[in-house]
Design a protein around this motif. Sequence first.
Motif, short mmCIF file in Angstrom:
data_model
loop_
_atom_site.label_atom_id
_atom_site.label_comp_id
_atom_site.label_asym_id
_atom_site.label_seq_id
_atom_site.Cartn_x
_atom_site.Cartn_y
_atom_site.Cartn_z
N SER A 34 0.82 -1.21 0.00
CA SER A 34 0.00 0.00 0.00
C SER A 34 0.86 1.25 0.00
CB SER A 34 -0.96 0.00 1.19
OG SER A 34 -1.78 1.13 1.19
N ASP A 195 -2.47 -1.91 -3.73
CA ASP A 195 -3.61 -2.84 -3.83
C ASP A 195 -4.95 -2.12 -3.78
OD1 ASP A 195 -2.00 -5.05 -4.01
OD2 ASP A 195 -2.01 -5.46 -1.86
N PHE A 196 -4.93 -0.79 -3.79
CA PHE A 196 -6.17 -0.01 -3.80
C PHE A 196 -6.60 0.13 -5.25
CE2 PHE A 196 -8.56 4.04 -3.69
CZ PHE A 196 -9.45 3.76 -2.67
N SER A 299 -19.64 -2.34 -1.49
CA SER A 299 -18.20 -2.18 -1.25
C SER A 299 -17.94 -0.71 -0.96
CB SER A 299 -17.37 -2.65 -2.45
OG SER A 299 -17.60 -1.85 -3.59
N TRP A 301 -14.90 2.47 -0.53
CA TRP A 301 -13.58 2.90 -1.00
C TRP A 301 -13.24 4.24 -0.37
CZ3 TRP A 301 -11.20 -0.44 -4.57
CH2 TRP A 301 -12.02 -1.47 -5.04
N HIS A 327 -12.16 -0.93 1.29
CA HIS A 327 -10.84 -0.69 0.69
C HIS A 327 -10.38 0.70 1.11
CE1 HIS A 327 -11.72 -4.12 -2.02
NE2 HIS A 327 -12.95 -3.62 -1.99
#
Length: 340
Positions: A34, A195-196, A299, A301, A327
């Motif tokens: 990250s 990984d975002f 989800s 973010w 995330h």
Amino acid sequence: MAPAISVAGRRVECLENQSILEALLRAGVWMPNSCNQGTCGTCKLQVLSGEIDHRDSPQETLSSQERTQGLALACQARPLRDTEVALRGADETRSTHVLHDLAGTVAKVEEIARDTRRILIDLDEALEFYAGQYIELTVPGTTERRQYSLANIADENTVLELHVRRVPGGLASDKWLFGTVAAGDRVEGLGPLGDFHVPPTEEDAGEPMVLIGGGTGLAPLVGIVRTALARHPSREVVLYHGVRGQSDLYDGGVFAELEATYAGFRFVPVLSDETSPEHRNGFPTDAFLEDIASCRGWSGWLCGPPPMVEAGVKAFKRRRMTPRLIHREKFTPADALARA
């Protein structure tokens, strides 16, 4: 001969001054990553055999006890001899794009908001990435690298778009990207990282999405939103952009066009330090809690300053969002880390 890193049956040479993380990603071996600055702990791994140098691994992220237990930060650690490592509770078969060196030319420098610029970089060679990932650029005349999220979708892989906010006194933002930079300048770096990002197409279930960006934390969310809507045009997507005042808002026309094209998309700008009849006031996490009663199956973010991201995680959990679908990307300027 360079020492080698072994993980999950793969053996990769690690060059001098190359971190374990960089060696693996350059070989196409995925591992969680990250911040790449040693502050988040995402890339923490278990050393099974061999010997490593922890280099600049912060005590706050990797304690003395953890080092004794054989843990290491892959983004900081270097192997001193052949070493075997294991990822901690991670899917070792996840797909990834190979980490590459990149070079290009600054194509455009544009003022888009208060202390905020859009930088376009015309690459010499196309870069494969997932929407939401970031690159590192080398600050000219130094060996220092700085991280910038991509506002692009994956098909826009020859001209990269960065949103940069000025950090007073910052080596990269203030002195370079708000100072000496000009169209035609050459730049170098590497990517993609992080990984975002949206999952590969075959793994995208088309679930409803809520996204919260603080300041230029909006950048990766632009590519994520555009990708998500293109794949599933009927999905529900709500994007909150939190800023201090109206002069910090940008790209309103882009989101208005998305709202006109996709019935399920909604863009919500939120001002924290100003009152405006045209915009929501307060914090974007509070606006989210007011708007959405339940996020089961959604989800989430989050991209922005650490306090905003932490508040967003709590808000998503209050609305019953599954933790694995949350995330996050915390943004801490590298110059601020150096001063700390």
